[in-house]
Write an enzyme that holds these catalytic residues in place. Structure first.
Site, PDB file in Angstrom:
ATOM      1  CE1 TYR A 148       0.850   0.163   4.339  1.00  0.00           C
ATOM      2  CE2 TYR A 148      -0.865  -1.425   4.523  1.00  0.00           C
ATOM      3  CZ  TYR A 148       0.243  -0.650   5.403  1.00  0.00           C
ATOM      4  OH  TYR A 148       0.370  -0.655   6.454  1.00  0.00           O
TER       5      TYR A 148
ATOM      6  CE  LYS B 188       5.444  -0.663   6.945  1.00  0.00           C
ATOM      7  NZ  LYS B 188       6.564  -1.355   7.568  1.00  0.00           N
TER       8      LYS B 188
HETATM    9  C1  HXC Z   1      -6.813   5.128  16.702  1.00  0.00           C
HETATM   10  C2  HXC Z   1      -4.908   4.787  17.998  1.00  0.00           C
HETATM   11  C3  HXC Z   1      -4.989   3.558  18.086  1.00  0.00           C
HETATM   12  C4  HXC Z   1      -6.218   2.873  17.231  1.00  0.00           C
HETATM   13  C5  HXC Z   1      -3.102   4.012  18.916  1.00  0.00           C
HETATM   14  N1  HXC Z   1      -3.855   5.263  18.767  1.00  0.00           N
HETATM   15  N2  HXC Z   1      -4.003   2.992  18.686  1.00  0.00           N
HETATM   16  N3  HXC Z   1      -5.627   5.895  17.355  1.00  0.00           N
HETATM   17  N4  HXC Z   1      -6.901   3.857  16.618  1.00  0.00           N
HETATM   18  N5  HXC Z   1      -6.266   1.837  17.073  1.00  0.00           N
HETATM   19  C6  HXC Z   1      -3.068   6.437  19.086  1.00  0.00           C
HETATM   20  C7  HXC Z   1      -3.305   6.628  20.559  1.00  0.00           C
HETATM   21  O1  HXC Z   1      -4.728   7.092  21.059  1.00  0.00           O
HETATM   22  C8  HXC Z   1      -2.401   7.994  20.840  1.00  0.00           C
HETATM   23  O2  HXC Z   1      -2.845   9.097  20.405  1.00  0.00           O
HETATM   24  C9  HXC Z   1      -1.261   7.356  19.603  1.00  0.00           C
HETATM   25  O3  HXC Z   1      -1.790   6.440  18.853  1.00  0.00           O
HETATM   26  C10 HXC Z   1      -0.040   6.606  20.368  1.00  0.00           C
HETATM   27  O4  HXC Z   1      -0.479   5.695  21.121  1.00  0.00           O
HETATM   28  P1  HXC Z   1       0.608   4.963  22.354  1.00  0.00           P
HETATM   29  O5  HXC Z   1      -0.459   3.843  22.777  1.00  0.00           O
HETATM   30  O6  HXC Z   1       1.347   5.907  22.958  1.00  0.00           O
HETATM   31  O7  HXC Z   1       1.440   4.323  21.308  1.00  0.00           O
HETATM   32  P2  HXC Z   1       2.917   4.096  20.933  1.00  0.00           P
HETATM   33  O8  HXC Z   1       3.610   3.259  22.025  1.00  0.00           O
HETATM   34  O9  HXC Z   1       3.643   5.683  20.589  1.00  0.00           O
HETATM   35  O10 HXC Z   1       2.771   3.483  19.540  1.00  0.00           O
HETATM   36  C11 HXC Z   1       2.437   1.864  19.428  1.00  0.00           C
HETATM   37  C12 HXC Z   1       1.316   1.906  18.320  1.00  0.00           C
HETATM   38  C13 HXC Z   1       1.156   0.369  18.595  1.00  0.00           C
HETATM   39  C14 HXC Z   1       1.842   2.192  17.026  1.00  0.00           C
HETATM   40  C15 HXC Z   1       0.178   2.713  18.648  1.00  0.00           C
HETATM   41  O11 HXC Z   1      -0.078  -0.136  17.640  1.00  0.00           O
HETATM   42  C16 HXC Z   1       2.145  -0.408  18.541  1.00  0.00           C
HETATM   43  O12 HXC Z   1       3.167  -0.553  19.520  1.00  0.00           O
HETATM   44  N6  HXC Z   1       2.269  -1.376  17.440  1.00  0.00           N
HETATM   45  C17 HXC Z   1       3.536  -2.345  17.351  1.00  0.00           C
HETATM   46  C18 HXC Z   1       2.915  -3.604  16.755  1.00  0.00           C
HETATM   47  C19 HXC Z   1       2.199  -3.181  15.396  1.00  0.00           C
HETATM   48  O13 HXC Z   1       1.398  -2.478  15.180  1.00  0.00           O
HETATM   49  N7  HXC Z   1       2.336  -4.540  14.561  1.00  0.00           N
HETATM   50  C20 HXC Z   1       1.575  -4.579  13.261  1.00  0.00           C
HETATM   51  C21 HXC Z   1       2.369  -4.447  12.149  1.00  0.00           C
HETATM   52  S1  HXC Z   1       1.912  -4.904  10.567  1.00  0.00           S
HETATM   53  P3  HXC Z   1      -3.566   9.995  21.436  1.00  0.00           P
HETATM   54  O14 HXC Z   1      -3.944  11.112  20.291  1.00  0.00           O
HETATM   55  O15 HXC Z   1      -4.631   9.497  21.945  1.00  0.00           O
HETATM   56  O16 HXC Z   1      -2.589  10.371  22.365  1.00  0.00           O
HETATM   57  C22 HXC Z   1       2.057  -3.731   9.569  1.00  0.00           C
HETATM   58  C23 HXC Z   1       1.549  -3.752   7.990  1.00  0.00           C
HETATM   59  C24 HXC Z   1       0.443  -4.689   7.798  1.00  0.00           C
HETATM   60  O17 HXC Z   1       2.592  -2.602   9.994  1.00  0.00           O
HETATM   61  C25 HXC Z   1       0.136  -4.557   6.227  1.00  0.00           C
HETATM   62  C26 HXC Z   1      -1.064  -5.588   5.909  1.00  0.00           C
HETATM   63  C27 HXC Z   1      -1.171  -5.511   4.368  1.00  0.00           C
HETATM   64  P1  NAP Z   2       5.123  -7.389  15.069  1.00  0.00           P
HETATM   65  O1  NAP Z   2       5.137  -8.857  15.294  1.00  0.00           O
HETATM   66  O2  NAP Z   2       4.003  -6.589  15.663  1.00  0.00           O
HETATM   67  O3  NAP Z   2       6.607  -6.557  14.813  1.00  0.00           O
HETATM   68  C1  NAP Z   2       6.570  -5.102  15.080  1.00  0.00           C
HETATM   69  C2  NAP Z   2       7.941  -5.191  16.103  1.00  0.00           C
HETATM   70  O4  NAP Z   2       8.243  -3.793  16.058  1.00  0.00           O
HETATM   71  C3  NAP Z   2       7.612  -5.561  17.359  1.00  0.00           C
HETATM   72  O5  NAP Z   2       8.860  -6.646  17.495  1.00  0.00           O
HETATM   73  C4  NAP Z   2       8.042  -4.252  18.230  1.00  0.00           C
HETATM   74  O6  NAP Z   2       8.643  -4.474  19.345  1.00  0.00           O
HETATM   75  C5  NAP Z   2       8.687  -3.592  17.204  1.00  0.00           C
HETATM   76  N1  NAP Z   2       8.670  -2.031  17.693  1.00  0.00           N
HETATM   77  C6  NAP Z   2       7.597  -1.288  17.549  1.00  0.00           C
HETATM   78  N2  NAP Z   2       7.853   0.008  17.985  1.00  0.00           N
HETATM   79  C7  NAP Z   2       8.943  -0.059  18.104  1.00  0.00           C
HETATM   80  C8  NAP Z   2      10.023   0.899  18.288  1.00  0.00           C
HETATM   81  N3  NAP Z   2       9.520   2.181  18.621  1.00  0.00           N
HETATM   82  N4  NAP Z   2      11.299   0.673  18.302  1.00  0.00           N
HETATM   83  C9  NAP Z   2      11.635  -0.509  18.445  1.00  0.00           C
HETATM   84  N5  NAP Z   2      11.073  -1.580  18.049  1.00  0.00           N
HETATM   85  C10 NAP Z   2       9.762  -1.146  17.646  1.00  0.00           C
HETATM   86  O7  NAP Z   2       4.664  -7.151  13.491  1.00  0.00           O
HETATM   87  P2  NAP Z   2       4.893  -8.091  12.378  1.00  0.00           P
HETATM   88  O8  NAP Z   2       3.521  -8.336  11.400  1.00  0.00           O
HETATM   89  O9  NAP Z   2       6.018  -9.100  12.261  1.00  0.00           O
HETATM   90  O10 NAP Z   2       5.583  -6.871  11.051  1.00  0.00           O
HETATM   91  C11 NAP Z   2       6.917  -7.039  10.749  1.00  0.00           C
HETATM   92  C12 NAP Z   2       7.040  -5.961   9.568  1.00  0.00           C
HETATM   93  O11 NAP Z   2       6.274  -6.500   8.557  1.00  0.00           O
HETATM   94  C13 NAP Z   2       6.461  -4.435   9.884  1.00  0.00           C
HETATM   95  O12 NAP Z   2       7.521  -3.690   9.295  1.00  0.00           O
HETATM   96  C14 NAP Z   2       5.378  -4.467   9.081  1.00  0.00           C
HETATM   97  O13 NAP Z   2       4.872  -3.274   8.968  1.00  0.00           O
HETATM   98  C15 NAP Z   2       5.723  -5.442   7.935  1.00  0.00           C
HETATM   99  N6  NAP Z   2       4.620  -5.973   7.430  1.00  0.00           N
HETATM  100  C16 NAP Z   2       3.555  -6.866   8.139  1.00  0.00           C
HETATM  101  C17 NAP Z   2       2.592  -7.412   7.348  1.00  0.00           C
HETATM  102  C18 NAP Z   2       1.721  -8.421   8.162  1.00  0.00           C
HETATM  103  O14 NAP Z   2       0.438  -8.562   7.709  1.00  0.00           O
HETATM  104  N7  NAP Z   2       2.027  -8.857   9.273  1.00  0.00           N
HETATM  105  C19 NAP Z   2       2.205  -7.156   6.082  1.00  0.00           C
HETATM  106  C20 NAP Z   2       3.114  -6.054   5.507  1.00  0.00           C
HETATM  107  C21 NAP Z   2       4.225  -5.569   6.107  1.00  0.00           C
HETATM  108  P3  NAP Z   2       8.583  -4.046  20.846  1.00  0.00           P
HETATM  109  O15 NAP Z   2       7.058  -3.961  21.123  1.00  0.00           O
HETATM  110  O16 NAP Z   2       9.396  -4.837  21.800  1.00  0.00           O
HETATM  111  O17 NAP Z   2       9.120  -2.566  20.669  1.00  0.00           O
END
Ligand code: HXC
Ligand code: NAP
Length: 283
Positions: free
Chosen positions: A157, A172
């Site tokens: 995307y 991204k």
């Molecule tokens: C709206 C949200 C939200 C949600 C968090 N926020 N979740 N807003 N909807 N679901 C807002 C919070 O309210 C806050 O804003 C701000 O984001 C920061 O929130 P924190 O809890 O302080 O988060 P922080 O520790 O800074 O960041 C963490 C995170 C969390 C990004 C929000 O999702 C995370 O730790 N993710 C790591 C794992 C992850 O996402 N893995 C997926 C990867 S898959 P306010 O304004 O309230 O302060 C991927 C690609 C997939 O990336 C592709 C598929 C095709």
């Molecule tokens: P995941 O297991 O949730 O991994 C995300 C990792 O990022 C966690 O290990 C987390 O560790 C680390 N992380 C998040 N915030 C961080 C920060 N501020 N500093 C350092 N580390 C941080 O997700 P995943 O699905 O394996 O995704 C891996 C990669 O693939 C990502 O780049 C994602 O965008 C990409 N991707 C995923 C998908 C999918 O379908 N899963 C599809 C396309 C692309 P901590 O919480 O310990 O920090």
């Protein structure tokens, strides 16, 4: 050296990364964990780096059991100064950095008009700023040595766009531009920079944030032409391939591993559909 049945390592010869030092951000969970296991099984010293030490336990325990060379550091990639210190520390302890995988990410689904500034900043900070900080500070060590390879994990995307993820898609897309720019800047200095764009694969982080209920998961699956989630081990195996000497001349490239999802984005006719000419018209 035994690769011990680690699926991600299956395409490459044993010892492919022997003597090398690899850093994997977000290396304790999901895709990052499989990449880290594969690199370690193929001989690298692997440093995983992320915020939550609890996420490091599984990899560190397996490393002890399998006698891999491994280390974990607590690091928030958004903090430039901490990344700099981490890079200097790793260089001091291990003498080199050969591989960087920018895998750490944050994501969730939210309509753009409702996304708070802090939420936007949070995802941009992790994905775009974090990738830059790591590329810059670990890149310095690679440039000084005249060799190194980086891999950035993006998503399709970045160029197709997708409703609900304006923060992640924008970040991204920036990482993709960064990949090509750094590849061009550093190609003559021994450093390769590539990207991989996987389609949806199952991880705890992705499921929690992107398809948290069966109905959303079903709708997601319906969009993927192959009709199944992408195999996470296969994605990790492609990552290792791009990092390996098999790709010595590949730089600035992005490999799509998405089961055809990006081809189907915005499709107008269903597979197998036959569209009749208007009555009375000739071909
Ligand atoms: C709206 C949200 C939200 C949600 C968090 N926020 N979740 N807003 N909807 N679901 C807002 C919070 O309210 C806050 O804003 C701000 O984001 C920061 O929130 P924190 O809890 O302080 O988060 P922080 O520790 O800074 O960041 C963490 C995170 C969390 C990004 C929000 O999702 C995370 O730790 N993710 C790591 C794992 C992850 O996402 N893995 C997926 C990867 S898959 P306010 O304004 O309230 O302060 C991927 C690609 C997939 O990336 C592709 C598929 C095709
Ligand atoms: P995941 O297991 O949730 O991994 C995300 C990792 O990022 C966690 O290990 C987390 O560790 C680390 N992380 C998040 N915030 C961080 C920060 N501020 N500093 C350092 N580390 C941080 O997700 P995943 O699905 O394996 O995704 C891996 C990669 O693939 C990502 O780049 C994602 O965008 C990409 N991707 C995923 C998908 C999918 O379908 N899963 C599809 C396309 C692309 P901590 O919480 O310990 O920090």
């Amino acid at each position: 050296m035994e690769t011990g049945g680690i699926a991600a390592a299956r395409w490459l010869p044993q010892g492919t990364f022997a003597g090398q030092v690899a850093v994997v951000t977000g290396g304790g969970t999901g895709l990052g964990l499989e990449i880290s296991r594969g690199l370690a099984a193929l001989g690298a010293t692997v440093v995983i780096a992320s915020r939550n030490a609890g996420h490091h336990e599984a990899f560190c325990a397996e490393a002890v059991e399998r006698e891999w060379r491994a280390e974990a550091i607590v690091l928030d990639v958004r903090e430039a100064q901490r990344v700099r210190e981490a890079a200097e520390g790793i260089l001091e302890r291990h003498g080199r950095v050969d591989i960087l995988v920018n895998n750490a990410a944050g994501n969730f689904v939210c309509p753009a008009e409702r996304l708070s500034t802090n939420a936007w900043r949070s995802v941009l900070g992790i994905v775009l700023d974090g990738t830059f900080h790591c590329s810059k500070y670990f890149g310095r060590a690679m440039l000084a040595a005249g060799s190194g390879v980086m891999l950035n994990v993006v998503a399709t995307y970045a160029w197709t766009g997708m409703p609900g993820v304006v923060h992640s898609a924008s970040a991204k897309a920036g990482v993709l531009a960064m990949t090509k720019t750094l590849a061009a800047e550093w190609a003559g200095r021994g450093v390769r920079v590539n990207a991989i764009a996987p389609g949806p694969f199952q991880t705890e982080g992705a499921a929690r944030n992107l398809w948290p209920d069966p109905e959303t998961e079903r709708r997601m699956l319906a969009q993927i032409p192959q009709g199944r989630f992408i195999d996470r081990d296969e994605v990790a195996a492609h990552c290792l391939y791009l990092l390996s000497p098999a790709c010595e001349s590949v730089t600035g490239e992005c490999l799509v591993v998405d089961g055809g999802l990006s081809l189907a984005a915005g499709r107008m006719w269903a597979p197998g559909e036959r569209v009749q000419r208007r009555p009375g018209t000739k071909s």
